[in-house]
Design a protein around this motif. Sequence first.
Motif, PDB file in Angstrom:
ATOM      1  N   GLY A 124      12.774 -14.192  -7.387  1.00  0.00           N
ATOM      2  CA  GLY A 124      12.084 -13.183  -8.182  1.00  0.00           C
ATOM      3  C   GLY A 124      10.991 -12.490  -7.401  1.00  0.00           C
ATOM      4  O   GLY A 124      10.802 -11.271  -7.502  1.00  0.00           O
ATOM      5  N   SER A 125      10.265 -13.256  -6.590  1.00  0.00           N
ATOM      6  CA  SER A 125       9.219 -12.681  -5.751  1.00  0.00           C
ATOM      7  C   SER A 125       9.819 -11.748  -4.710  1.00  0.00           C
ATOM      8  O   SER A 125       9.259 -10.680  -4.407  1.00  0.00           O
ATOM      9  CB  SER A 125       8.423 -13.794  -5.074  1.00  0.00           C
ATOM     10  N   MET A 126      10.960 -12.138  -4.158  1.00  0.00           N
ATOM     11  CA  MET A 126      11.655 -11.278  -3.194  1.00  0.00           C
ATOM     12  C   MET A 126      12.042  -9.949  -3.834  1.00  0.00           C
ATOM     13  O   MET A 126      11.859  -8.870  -3.241  1.00  0.00           O
ATOM     14  CB  MET A 126      12.897 -12.001  -2.667  1.00  0.00           C
ATOM     15  N   MET A 127      12.558  -9.995  -5.053  1.00  0.00           N
ATOM     16  CA  MET A 127      12.933  -8.777  -5.768  1.00  0.00           C
ATOM     17  C   MET A 127      11.723  -7.895  -6.038  1.00  0.00           C
ATOM     18  O   MET A 127      11.785  -6.665  -5.895  1.00  0.00           O
ATOM     19  CB  MET A 127      13.634  -9.145  -7.076  1.00  0.00           C
ATOM     20  N   TYR A 128      10.628  -8.519  -6.427  1.00  0.00           N
ATOM     21  CA  TYR A 128       9.406  -7.768  -6.726  1.00  0.00           C
ATOM     22  C   TYR A 128       8.873  -7.046  -5.492  1.00  0.00           C
ATOM     23  O   TYR A 128       8.635  -5.834  -5.505  1.00  0.00           O
ATOM     24  CB  TYR A 128       8.373  -8.736  -7.307  1.00  0.00           C
ATOM     25  N   HIS A 129       8.717  -7.770  -4.405  1.00  0.00           N
ATOM     26  CA  HIS A 129       8.104  -7.173  -3.224  1.00  0.00           C
ATOM     27  C   HIS A 129       9.038  -6.191  -2.515  1.00  0.00           C
ATOM     28  O   HIS A 129       8.562  -5.295  -1.812  1.00  0.00           O
ATOM     29  CB  HIS A 129       7.653  -8.262  -2.258  1.00  0.00           C
ATOM     30  N   SER A 130      10.316  -6.342  -2.710  1.00  0.00           N
ATOM     31  CA  SER A 130      11.246  -5.403  -2.080  1.00  0.00           C
ATOM     32  C   SER A 130      11.347  -4.093  -2.840  1.00  0.00           C
ATOM     33  O   SER A 130      11.746  -3.068  -2.265  1.00  0.00           O
ATOM     34  CB  SER A 130      12.629  -6.036  -1.940  1.00  0.00           C
ATOM     35  N   THR A 131      10.968  -4.103  -4.132  1.00  0.00           N
ATOM     36  CA  THR A 131      11.122  -2.897  -4.958  1.00  0.00           C
ATOM     37  C   THR A 131       9.816  -2.329  -5.488  1.00  0.00           C
ATOM     38  O   THR A 131       9.710  -1.129  -5.716  1.00  0.00           O
ATOM     39  CB  THR A 131      12.031  -3.191  -6.158  1.00  0.00           C
ATOM     40  N   LEU A 132       8.840  -3.207  -5.738  1.00  0.00           N
ATOM     41  CA  LEU A 132       7.568  -2.819  -6.380  1.00  0.00           C
ATOM     42  C   LEU A 132       7.816  -2.099  -7.704  1.00  0.00           C
ATOM     43  O   LEU A 132       7.150  -1.117  -8.041  1.00  0.00           O
ATOM     44  CB  LEU A 132       6.717  -1.959  -5.442  1.00  0.00           C
TER      45      LEU A 132
ATOM     46  N   VAL B 289      13.360  -1.556   1.449  1.00  0.00           N
ATOM     47  CA  VAL B 289      12.454  -2.694   1.245  1.00  0.00           C
ATOM     48  C   VAL B 289      11.022  -2.185   1.256  1.00  0.00           C
ATOM     49  O   VAL B 289      10.546  -1.679   2.281  1.00  0.00           O
ATOM     50  CB  VAL B 289      12.638  -3.776   2.340  1.00  0.00           C
ATOM     51  N   ALA B 290      10.337  -2.338   0.115  1.00  0.00           N
ATOM     52  CA  ALA B 290       8.981  -1.794   0.003  1.00  0.00           C
ATOM     53  C   ALA B 290       8.011  -2.543   0.915  1.00  0.00           C
ATOM     54  O   ALA B 290       7.400  -1.948   1.806  1.00  0.00           O
ATOM     55  CB  ALA B 290       8.513  -1.864  -1.452  1.00  0.00           C
ATOM     56  N   GLU B 291       7.868  -3.837   0.693  1.00  0.00           N
ATOM     57  CA  GLU B 291       6.952  -4.659   1.485  1.00  0.00           C
ATOM     58  C   GLU B 291       7.805  -5.654   2.283  1.00  0.00           C
ATOM     59  O   GLU B 291       8.172  -6.721   1.776  1.00  0.00           O
ATOM     60  CB  GLU B 291       5.948  -5.375   0.581  1.00  0.00           C
ATOM     61  N   PHE B 292       8.095  -5.310   3.516  1.00  0.00           N
ATOM     62  CA  PHE B 292       9.070  -6.056   4.304  1.00  0.00           C
ATOM     63  C   PHE B 292       8.636  -7.501   4.530  1.00  0.00           C
ATOM     64  O   PHE B 292       9.387  -8.442   4.259  1.00  0.00           O
ATOM     65  CB  PHE B 292       9.298  -5.356   5.641  1.00  0.00           C
ATOM     66  N   TYR B 293       7.423  -7.708   5.036  1.00  0.00           N
ATOM     67  CA  TYR B 293       6.969  -9.063   5.365  1.00  0.00           C
ATOM     68  C   TYR B 293       6.753  -9.900   4.104  1.00  0.00           C
ATOM     69  O   TYR B 293       7.048 -11.107   4.096  1.00  0.00           O
ATOM     70  CB  TYR B 293       5.700  -9.007   6.212  1.00  0.00           C
ATOM     71  N   ASN B 294       6.266  -9.271   3.051  1.00  0.00           N
ATOM     72  CA  ASN B 294       6.114 -10.002   1.795  1.00  0.00           C
ATOM     73  C   ASN B 294       7.461 -10.377   1.195  1.00  0.00           C
ATOM     74  O   ASN B 294       7.555 -11.329   0.415  1.00  0.00           O
ATOM     75  CB  ASN B 294       5.325  -9.159   0.787  1.00  0.00           C
ATOM     76  N   THR B 295       8.491  -9.631   1.547  1.00  0.00           N
ATOM     77  CA  THR B 295       9.835  -9.931   1.054  1.00  0.00           C
ATOM     78  C   THR B 295      10.478 -11.073   1.839  1.00  0.00           C
ATOM     79  O   THR B 295      10.944 -12.059   1.261  1.00  0.00           O
ATOM     80  CB  THR B 295      10.728  -8.680   1.125  1.00  0.00           C
ATOM     81  N   ILE B 296      10.501 -10.960   3.171  1.00  0.00           N
ATOM     82  CA  ILE B 296      11.205 -11.984   3.966  1.00  0.00           C
ATOM     83  C   ILE B 296      10.455 -13.313   3.979  1.00  0.00           C
ATOM     84  O   ILE B 296      11.045 -14.355   4.266  1.00  0.00           O
ATOM     85  CB  ILE B 296      11.460 -11.503   5.406  1.00  0.00           C
TER      86      ILE B 296
ATOM     87  N   MET C 224       0.842  -1.195   0.000  1.00  0.00           N
ATOM     88  CA  MET C 224       0.000   0.000   0.000  1.00  0.00           C
ATOM     89  C   MET C 224       0.877   1.245   0.000  1.00  0.00           C
ATOM     90  O   MET C 224       1.790   1.361   0.813  1.00  0.00           O
ATOM     91  CB  MET C 224      -0.895   0.041   1.239  1.00  0.00           C
ATOM     92  N   ALA C 225       0.596   2.131  -0.901  1.00  0.00           N
ATOM     93  CA  ALA C 225       1.357   3.369  -0.972  1.00  0.00           C
ATOM     94  C   ALA C 225       1.021   4.262   0.219  1.00  0.00           C
ATOM     95  O   ALA C 225      -0.133   4.378   0.617  1.00  0.00           O
ATOM     96  CB  ALA C 225       1.048   4.098  -2.281  1.00  0.00           C
TER      97      ALA C 225
ATOM     98  N   GLU D 238       0.100  -3.614  -5.848  1.00  0.00           N
ATOM     99  CA  GLU D 238       0.650  -3.523  -4.503  1.00  0.00           C
ATOM    100  C   GLU D 238      -0.244  -4.372  -3.612  1.00  0.00           C
ATOM    101  O   GLU D 238      -1.400  -4.631  -3.936  1.00  0.00           O
ATOM    102  CB  GLU D 238       0.660  -2.081  -4.002  1.00  0.00           C
ATOM    103  N   TRP D 239       0.311  -4.787  -2.479  1.00  0.00           N
ATOM    104  CA  TRP D 239      -0.443  -5.681  -1.608  1.00  0.00           C
ATOM    105  C   TRP D 239      -0.764  -4.992  -0.296  1.00  0.00           C
ATOM    106  O   TRP D 239      -0.376  -3.854  -0.057  1.00  0.00           O
ATOM    107  CB  TRP D 239       0.336  -6.977  -1.417  1.00  0.00           C
ATOM    108  N   CYS D 240      -1.476  -5.672   0.562  1.00  0.00           N
ATOM    109  CA  CYS D 240      -2.026  -5.036   1.765  1.00  0.00           C
ATOM    110  C   CYS D 240      -0.978  -4.968   2.876  1.00  0.00           C
ATOM    111  O   CYS D 240      -1.131  -5.548   3.939  1.00  0.00           O
ATOM    112  CB  CYS D 240      -3.266  -5.803   2.227  1.00  0.00           C
ATOM    113  N   GLU D 241       0.098  -4.274   2.565  1.00  0.00           N
ATOM    114  CA  GLU D 241       1.153  -4.020   3.534  1.00  0.00           C
ATOM    115  C   GLU D 241       1.689  -2.621   3.283  1.00  0.00           C
ATOM    116  O   GLU D 241       1.972  -2.258   2.134  1.00  0.00           O
ATOM    117  CB  GLU D 241       2.286  -5.049   3.396  1.00  0.00           C
TER     118      GLU D 241
END
Length: 255
Positions: free
Chosen positions: A74-82, A29-36, A1-2, A17-20
């Motif tokens: 790849g998912s880690m890269m996506y959620h960390s950068t959006l 890190v854009a979405e921390f929990y979605n990344t780790i 979420m922006a 974007e997701w609900c974080e």
Amino acid sequence: MADGISSFWGPVTSSHEWCEKNYVVSSYVAEFYNTISTIPCILLALIGLLSSLIQRFEKRFSVLHLSNMALAIGSMMYHSTLQHVQQQSDETPMVWEMLLYIYILYSPDWHYRSTMPTFLFLYGISFAVLHSVTRFDIGFKVHYVMLCLLCVPRVYKYYIYTQDIPAKRLAKFYLATLVLGSLCWLVDRFGCNQISSWPVNPQGHALWHVLMGFNSYFANTFLMFCRAQQREWSPKVVYVMGILPYVKIQKPKTQ
């Protein structure tokens, strides 16, 4: 979420974007929990890869575990950068992974050995090129679901023809994690307005990642068992410390 917080990666360019809340823990890190939450996926894929290599399973299973690992990275890269490019590094491996599952499921009964891998390889490359120049949204989801549905009849056939109870349990674990993970994904995707007002965000998309990591691991282990049965390698499902299952095989001396 922006939320308007400045970041290392600049404005969000991904289509979702997701609900974080973005950049709450770190400006890197854009979405921390979605990344780790992708880390368990990588570790489980690594365990499966080691089991496959040590016991000298067919190379297709090593490639499958590597594809699981690539998808998680790849998912880690996506959620960390959006960012849009990193989103593609998440979505394209999703399709490649499903093409691998289709090959593993259907190739044992395919009479023309070279045609299926050639077609699937060209299909995967074509999709990657097309996806790099065209933004998919609903079309990507529909395409991915169709690939998943192609696997269902074959998985069901393997399940009903497998008499081993521990192996059948793997298939049930696969189904359970798929259902629970999908529920988490749907709640996070479509219930974000309500979740945002809760005192604690349950991080449904992060839970989806963890559950899908186990889902892929259970699926791969079940398929390794079925393939070992086809090759008459006397497979058994055993557990590491009574918790994590893997397939132990005993190949004939001639192999």
